[in-house]
Design a protein around this motif. Structure first.
Motif, PDB file in Angstrom:
ATOM      1  N   THR A 127       0.847  -1.190   0.000  1.00  0.00           N
ATOM      2  CA  THR A 127       0.000   0.000   0.000  1.00  0.00           C
ATOM      3  C   THR A 127       0.885   1.244   0.000  1.00  0.00           C
ATOM      4  O   THR A 127       1.777   1.375   0.829  1.00  0.00           O
ATOM      5  CB  THR A 127      -0.927   0.009   1.223  1.00  0.00           C
ATOM      6  N   THR A 128       0.623   2.124  -0.940  1.00  0.00           N
ATOM      7  CA  THR A 128       1.491   3.281  -1.161  1.00  0.00           C
ATOM      8  C   THR A 128       0.678   4.550  -1.322  1.00  0.00           C
ATOM      9  O   THR A 128      -0.351   4.548  -2.002  1.00  0.00           O
ATOM     10  CB  THR A 128       2.334   3.070  -2.435  1.00  0.00           C
ATOM     11  N   ILE A 129       1.129   5.605  -0.689  1.00  0.00           N
ATOM     12  CA  ILE A 129       0.577   6.940  -0.928  1.00  0.00           C
ATOM     13  C   ILE A 129       1.700   7.791  -1.501  1.00  0.00           C
ATOM     14  O   ILE A 129       2.750   7.957  -0.874  1.00  0.00           O
ATOM     15  CB  ILE A 129       0.030   7.589   0.356  1.00  0.00           C
ATOM     16  N   THR A 130       1.484   8.278  -2.695  1.00  0.00           N
ATOM     17  CA  THR A 130       2.524   9.053  -3.358  1.00  0.00           C
ATOM     18  C   THR A 130       1.869  10.147  -4.183  1.00  0.00           C
ATOM     19  O   THR A 130       0.685  10.102  -4.488  1.00  0.00           O
ATOM     20  CB  THR A 130       3.388   8.136  -4.257  1.00  0.00           C
ATOM     21  N   GLY A 131       2.632  11.134  -4.506  1.00  0.00           N
ATOM     22  CA  GLY A 131       2.130  12.256  -5.285  1.00  0.00           C
ATOM     23  C   GLY A 131       3.158  13.369  -5.280  1.00  0.00           C
ATOM     24  O   GLY A 131       4.235  13.242  -4.699  1.00  0.00           O
ATOM     25  N   ALA A 132       2.836  14.472  -5.923  1.00  0.00           N
ATOM     26  CA  ALA A 132       3.766  15.595  -5.912  1.00  0.00           C
ATOM     27  C   ALA A 132       3.935  16.125  -4.500  1.00  0.00           C
ATOM     28  O   ALA A 132       5.045  16.271  -3.993  1.00  0.00           O
ATOM     29  CB  ALA A 132       3.280  16.690  -6.853  1.00  0.00           C
ATOM     30  N   ASN A 133       2.807  16.405  -3.840  1.00  0.00           N
ATOM     31  CA  ASN A 133       2.811  16.862  -2.445  1.00  0.00           C
ATOM     32  C   ASN A 133       1.805  16.028  -1.664  1.00  0.00           C
ATOM     33  O   ASN A 133       0.619  16.013  -1.996  1.00  0.00           O
ATOM     34  CB  ASN A 133       2.432  18.347  -2.358  1.00  0.00           C
ATOM     35  N   VAL A 134       2.281  15.320  -0.649  1.00  0.00           N
ATOM     36  CA  VAL A 134       1.417  14.456   0.147  1.00  0.00           C
ATOM     37  C   VAL A 134       1.190  15.087   1.511  1.00  0.00           C
ATOM     38  O   VAL A 134       2.148  15.421   2.218  1.00  0.00           O
ATOM     39  CB  VAL A 134       2.045  13.051   0.311  1.00  0.00           C
ATOM     40  N   ASN A 135      -0.082  15.251   1.877  1.00  0.00           N
ATOM     41  CA  ASN A 135      -0.443  15.821   3.180  1.00  0.00           C
ATOM     42  C   ASN A 135      -1.451  14.898   3.847  1.00  0.00           C
ATOM     43  O   ASN A 135      -2.548  14.672   3.320  1.00  0.00           O
ATOM     44  CB  ASN A 135      -1.045  17.217   3.007  1.00  0.00           C
ATOM     45  N   ILE A 136      -1.075  14.328   4.985  1.00  0.00           N
ATOM     46  CA  ILE A 136      -1.972  13.459   5.755  1.00  0.00           C
ATOM     47  C   ILE A 136      -2.291  14.179   7.063  1.00  0.00           C
ATOM     48  O   ILE A 136      -1.392  14.554   7.815  1.00  0.00           O
ATOM     49  CB  ILE A 136      -1.316  12.094   6.024  1.00  0.00           C
ATOM     50  N   ASP A 137      -3.575  14.381   7.311  1.00  0.00           N
ATOM     51  CA  ASP A 137      -4.011  15.147   8.491  1.00  0.00           C
ATOM     52  C   ASP A 137      -5.122  14.375   9.175  1.00  0.00           C
ATOM     53  O   ASP A 137      -6.213  14.201   8.617  1.00  0.00           O
ATOM     54  CB  ASP A 137      -4.505  16.534   8.057  1.00  0.00           C
ATOM     55  N   THR A 138      -4.864  13.839  10.383  1.00  0.00           N
ATOM     56  CA  THR A 138      -5.876  13.081  11.113  1.00  0.00           C
ATOM     57  C   THR A 138      -6.002  13.613  12.540  1.00  0.00           C
ATOM     58  O   THR A 138      -5.048  14.149  13.107  1.00  0.00           O
ATOM     59  CB  THR A 138      -5.503  11.581  11.170  1.00  0.00           C
ATOM     60  N   GLU A 139      -7.198  13.435  13.112  1.00  0.00           N
ATOM     61  CA  GLU A 139      -7.455  13.945  14.460  1.00  0.00           C
ATOM     62  C   GLU A 139      -7.054  12.945  15.538  1.00  0.00           C
ATOM     63  O   GLU A 139      -6.707  13.328  16.648  1.00  0.00           O
ATOM     64  CB  GLU A 139      -8.941  14.291  14.602  1.00  0.00           C
ATOM     65  N   GLY A 140      -7.117  11.661  15.216  1.00  0.00           N
ATOM     66  CA  GLY A 140      -6.756  10.635  16.201  1.00  0.00           C
ATOM     67  C   GLY A 140      -5.389  10.033  15.903  1.00  0.00           C
ATOM     68  O   GLY A 140      -4.481  10.712  15.417  1.00  0.00           O
ATOM     69  N   ASN A 141      -5.279   8.736  16.187  1.00  0.00           N
ATOM     70  CA  ASN A 141      -4.016   8.047  15.909  1.00  0.00           C
ATOM     71  C   ASN A 141      -3.946   7.644  14.442  1.00  0.00           C
ATOM     72  O   ASN A 141      -4.932   7.198  13.850  1.00  0.00           O
ATOM     73  CB  ASN A 141      -3.895   6.789  16.785  1.00  0.00           C
ATOM     74  N   THR A 142      -2.794   7.798  13.856  1.00  0.00           N
ATOM     75  CA  THR A 142      -2.541   7.297  12.500  1.00  0.00           C
ATOM     76  C   THR A 142      -1.620   6.092  12.624  1.00  0.00           C
ATOM     77  O   THR A 142      -0.549   6.178  13.228  1.00  0.00           O
ATOM     78  CB  THR A 142      -1.874   8.374  11.624  1.00  0.00           C
ATOM     79  N   HIS A 143      -2.074   4.982  12.063  1.00  0.00           N
ATOM     80  CA  HIS A 143      -1.290   3.742  12.152  1.00  0.00           C
ATOM     81  C   HIS A 143      -0.838   3.350  10.749  1.00  0.00           C
ATOM     82  O   HIS A 143      -1.650   3.150   9.843  1.00  0.00           O
ATOM     83  CB  HIS A 143      -2.131   2.614  12.760  1.00  0.00           C
ATOM     84  N   LEU A 144       0.484   3.230  10.572  1.00  0.00           N
ATOM     85  CA  LEU A 144       1.064   2.807   9.306  1.00  0.00           C
ATOM     86  C   LEU A 144       1.578   1.384   9.463  1.00  0.00           C
ATOM     87  O   LEU A 144       2.461   1.124  10.272  1.00  0.00           O
ATOM     88  CB  LEU A 144       2.223   3.729   8.907  1.00  0.00           C
TER      89      LEU A 144
END
Length: 280
Positions: free
Chosen positions: A83-100
Motif C-alpha cells: 500500500t502506497t501513498i505518493t504524489g507531488a505533495n502528500v499531506n496526511i491530516d488526522t485527528e486521532g491516531n494514525t497507524h502505518l
C-alpha cells in the motif's frame, strides 16, 4: 528508478494530495495447502522350475504386500502489492491516531503528516513447506520340491522418502520520505519515537514468491524410488542368503541391518540430507 508494485491507496501526480486516513495498511496474500494419501497393494505369483543341484522340480508361491503414505502441508502469507501513498505533495491530516502498517508514504516534493499520535508496524511475510513419505514392503515365498520338501523365506523392507522442510521469511517495512515533516498534536500520548521510522523507501518491500513445491516433490519422489528399489534389492539378497543358511541375513541379523543402514545413508545423501541420520 524505483519500481513500485503497489496497490495505490491514493495517488495524485498533479498539485498535491490531502487525506484524513487513520489506518494505512498493506494486506498479505495468503494460501495454504495440505495433502494426505495412502496406497496399499497385494500381489501373488507362482513359478515352476528345477532345482539346479538336485534336479527336482519345484513350485514356488510368492506373496508381496506394499503400504506407502505421503503427507505434506504448506503455508504462504506475503504482501505482494505494498500500500502506497505518493504524489507531488502528500499531506496526511488526522485527528486521532494514525497507524502505518507496512505502508509507504512518499511525496515527490513534500510530505507532511499531522496527527494526534503516530504508530507504525512492519509486516513479516512467511512461506513454509513440509512433507514426508515412506512405506513398507513384505515378501514371503514358499518353495515345494517334487519330493515334498518345503522351504519358506520372508523379508520386510522399508521405503524411506526424503523429508522436506523449507522455511523462508521477508519483511515489508513501513517507510516514509526522508524529508517528511511529522507533527504530533498529542505529545502526551505519543509512545513511539518517530525518528526511528525507516526512510529507505527504495527497499521497503521485498516480493517473496511461494515455495516451488514441485521441485521439492520431484526430489522426494526420486529418493523414494531409489529407496524402494534399493531396499528391495537388499531384501531379495537377504532372502537368498538366508535361504542358504546364513543367519546374519535373516530379519534382525547383523548383515541385513548393516545393509539397510548403508541404503538409508545413500537415500539421505541423494537429497543432500544427513547420511548418518539416514543410516539410523
Amino acid at each position: 528508478m524505483r519500481v513500485i508494485t503497489s496497490i495505490l491507496l491514493l495517488i495524485l501526480w498533479t498539485i498535491g494530495l490531502s487525506a484524513n486516513i487513520p489506518n494505512i495498511t498493506s494486506t498479505q496474500d495468503k494460501n495454504s495447502q495440505t495433502s494426505l494419501g495412502f496406497n496399499a497393494s497385494v500381489g501373488f505369483s507362482s513359478e515352476d522350475g528345477t532345482d539346479k543341484d538336485t534336479g527336482e522340480t519345484t513350485h514356488t508361491d510368492t506373496t508381496t504386500a506394499n503400504l506407502s503414505g505421503h503427507s505434506s502441508k504448506g503455508n504462504y502469507q506475503s504482501v505482494t502489492n505494498q500500500t502506497t501513498i505518493t504524489g507531488a505533495n502528500v499531506n496526511i491530516d488526522t485527528e486521532g491516531n494514525t497507524h502505518l502498517r507496512g505502508a509507504l508514504i512518499d511525496g515527490e516534493e513534500t510530505t507532511n503528516i499531522t496527527t494526534a499520535t503516530l504508530t507504525t508496524e512492519n509486516i513479516t511475510n512467511q512461506a513454509d513447506y513440509q512433507s514426508i513419505s515412506g512405506g513398507i514392503s513384505h515378501t514371503s515365498s514358499t518353495t515345494t520340491t517334487s519330493s515334498g520338501e518345503t522351504t519358506s523365506t520372508s523379508s520386510t523392507t522399508p521405503t524411506v522418502g526424503l523429508p522436506q522442510d523449507v522455511d523462508k521469511t521477508a519483511t515489508t517495512y513501513t517507510a516514509i520520505n526522508e524529508n517528511t515533516q511529522i507533527t504530533i498534536t498529542d505529545q502526551e500520548n505519543q509512545t513511539e519515537d518517530t525518528t526511528n521510522i525507516s526512510t529507505d523507501t527504495d527497499n521497503a518491500s521485498f516480493t517473496m514468491t511461494e515455495i516451488n513445491t514441485e521441485v521439492l516433490d520431484i526430489r522426494a519422489d526420486i529418493s523414494q524410488q531409489v529407496s524402494k528399489d534399493g531396499f528391495k534389492a537388499v531384501g531379495d539378497l537377504a532372502m537368498e542368503l538366508a535361504a542358504n543358511g546364513d543367519e546374519s541375513w535373516e530379519d534382525g541379523g547383523i548383515s541385513k541391518t548393516l545393509a539397510h543402514a548403508a541404503m538409508g545413508a545413500v537415500v539421505a545423501g541423494i537429497g543432500n540430507g544427513d547420511a548418518i541420520s539416514g543410516a539410523l
